[in-house]
Design a protein around this motif. Structure first.
Motif, PDB file in Angstrom:
ATOM      1  N   LYS A 253     -34.455 -39.478  -0.933  1.00  0.00           N
ATOM      2  CA  LYS A 253     -33.591 -38.556  -2.154  1.00  0.00           C
ATOM      3  C   LYS A 253     -34.992 -37.620  -2.324  1.00  0.00           C
ATOM      4  O   LYS A 253     -34.131 -36.371  -2.350  1.00  0.00           O
ATOM      5  N   GLN A 254     -36.094 -37.925  -2.388  1.00  0.00           N
ATOM      6  CA  GLN A 254     -37.284 -37.341  -2.527  1.00  0.00           C
ATOM      7  C   GLN A 254     -36.725 -35.205  -1.576  1.00  0.00           C
ATOM      8  O   GLN A 254     -37.234 -34.659  -1.812  1.00  0.00           O
ATOM      9  N   ARG A 257     -33.769 -33.633  -1.362  1.00  0.00           N
ATOM     10  CA  ARG A 257     -33.478 -33.002  -2.864  1.00  0.00           C
ATOM     11  C   ARG A 257     -34.624 -31.231  -2.736  1.00  0.00           C
ATOM     12  O   ARG A 257     -34.258 -30.045  -2.934  1.00  0.00           O
ATOM     13  N   GLU A 261     -33.480 -27.893  -1.379  1.00  0.00           N
ATOM     14  CA  GLU A 261     -34.214 -26.702  -2.646  1.00  0.00           C
ATOM     15  C   GLU A 261     -34.766 -25.512  -1.857  1.00  0.00           C
ATOM     16  O   GLU A 261     -34.463 -24.441  -2.543  1.00  0.00           O
TER      17      GLU A 261
END
Length: 409
Positions: A253-254, A257, A261
């Motif tokens: 998830k990190q 993301r 970005e």
């Protein structure tokens, strides 16, 4: 050669500065930066610092050296190397407005030009580094525990999963190096920047994953056909496999993301690897339970399947990152650019649009047609306005090269 001067230094070179620029003024609180060749000043910039903001008071290039990009080089040097925090502001000077916009300044409503929050130029680097360092830390813990308890608990599947995490430590270290080198500003030898090294790291990461998968799979197959007695794994190995899947979920998830970005292809590839590791660890749980309650062969089969999964992801990573290296065209983005030009300008014909990506940056080339009797000045202005508009409305576009054709009767 780039040099910096303060008030006391300028006093010793005052005559040289005045000889270069007859309007030179000595500012006691000013910050002076120069480009020099054999100790001769070719260009200088005067900055004034006010709290966290910097104001460009003057930029001057020696007359005989103009149109050689010395002003651009000096300004980029200031932005990339000297200003650590705050805004860089230029007053209402229409004579260099096109030059400032090309560099990356935005025109404010009051007519001033600004690069806001210069420290944000390091956002991509800092976020990427922070994420990858955390990944290395957790993968070391996972590799140590899974290899150790896989050996103690007699589970080859957990052991294979542990070596998978160990390979992730190596690939994440490679990504960390890639983030560092890709964020080095462009220079004369690398005018397109260094971002493409991320794709190179992605390919290396994919190759390493394939080699790891081959070794794990080879060992499992050899044992499978050797006929040697298979041991039943201990129940405690299940808990470490479950712990691994939970940690890998949060890592995925990190990474995804931050990767999305910052448009970091290597980090996105690493996130996908972490996602597959979740299913690999859950598969290990299933294999161990089947080995305990059904037949020990399941632990071995799962270890081979983990190897196949790693191999598949390695191939996928190589294919995705080589698309960037080979400048694969994003047809949706190209159509978006074409639609933008037709809807927002009077240009009637745009064609031969090509793009290349370097890290998160996009470089565009395109042809437009203008009336054949149009003056060079007007044609150049149309081209400049279009370039500046695209860069303003598509922040990831770093540069646009526009070729002018004449309209056919």
């Amino acid at each position: 050669m780039y040099k910096s001067y303060i008030y006391e230094d300028i006093e010793n070179k005052l005559e040289e500065f005045k000889e270069l620029d007859k309007n030179f003024s000595l500012d006691k609180d000013g910050l002076y930066y120069t480009i020099e060749n054999k100790n001769e000043i070719i260009a200088y910039i005067l900055l004034e610092k006010n709290e966290n903001n910097y104001k460009l008071k003057r930029i001057f290039v020696k007359k005989d050296e103009r149109f050689k990009s010395y002003g651009t080089k000096l300004l980029l040097f200031i932005i990339n190397k000297k200003i650590k925090k705050g805004n860089l502001i230029v007053g209402k000077d229409n004579s260099i407005s096109d030059f400032l916009i090309k560099i990356g300044f935005k025109k404010k409503e009051d007519g001033e030009f600004v690069i806001e929050d210069v420290e944000n130029k390091d956002f991509r680097k800092k976020e990427g580094q922070k994420t990858v360092i955390a990944s290395i830390f957790w993968n070391i813990i996972l590799a140590t525990t899974k290899i150790g308890f896989g050996y103690i608990g007699k589970s080859r599947a957990l052991l294979a999963d542990g070596f998978n995490s160990l390979s992730d430590v190596v690939t994440s270290s490679g990504i960390l190096l890639g983030i560092h080198f890709s964020n080095i500003p462009e220079d004369e030898s690398h005018p397109f920047g260094h971002e493409k090294i991320e794709s190179v790291i992605g390919v290396i990461m994919g190759i390493f994953m394939i080699l790891t998968a081959f070794e794990l799979g080879k060992g499992g197959v050899e044992i499978l056909f050797s006929g040697e007695k298979r041991e039943v794994p201990e129940m405690l190995t299940v808990y470490f496999a479950l712990f691994s899947s939970v940690v890998k979920y949060f890592m995925y998830k990190q990474k995804i993301r931050v990767g999305l970005e910052t448009e970091n292809s290597a980090l996105i590839a690493d996130a996908k690897d972490s996602r597959n590791d979740i299913f690999a660890s859950l598969g290990v749980v299933l294999g161990i339970l089947l080995s305990i309650y059904v037949n020990p062969i399941f632990d071995l089969i799962i270890s081979i399947l983990v190897a196949v999964l790693i191999f598949k992801e390695g191939v996928s990573v190589i294919l995705e990152t080589t698309d960037t290296i080979l400048d694969k065209q994003d047809m949706e983005f190209i159509e978006e650019i074409k639609k933008y030009i037709y809807e927002n300008t009077d240009i009637k014909n745009v064609h031969d649009i090509m793009m290349r990506k370097s890290g998160d940056k996009i470089f565009l080339e395109l042809h437009i047609r203008v009336p054949k009797n149009m003056s060079v000045y007007n044609a150049h202005k149309i081209s400049d306005d279009l370039e500046n508009s695209i860069k303003e409305d598509f922040p990831l576009v770093k540069n646009v090269i526009i070729h002018l054709d004449c309209l056919l009767n």
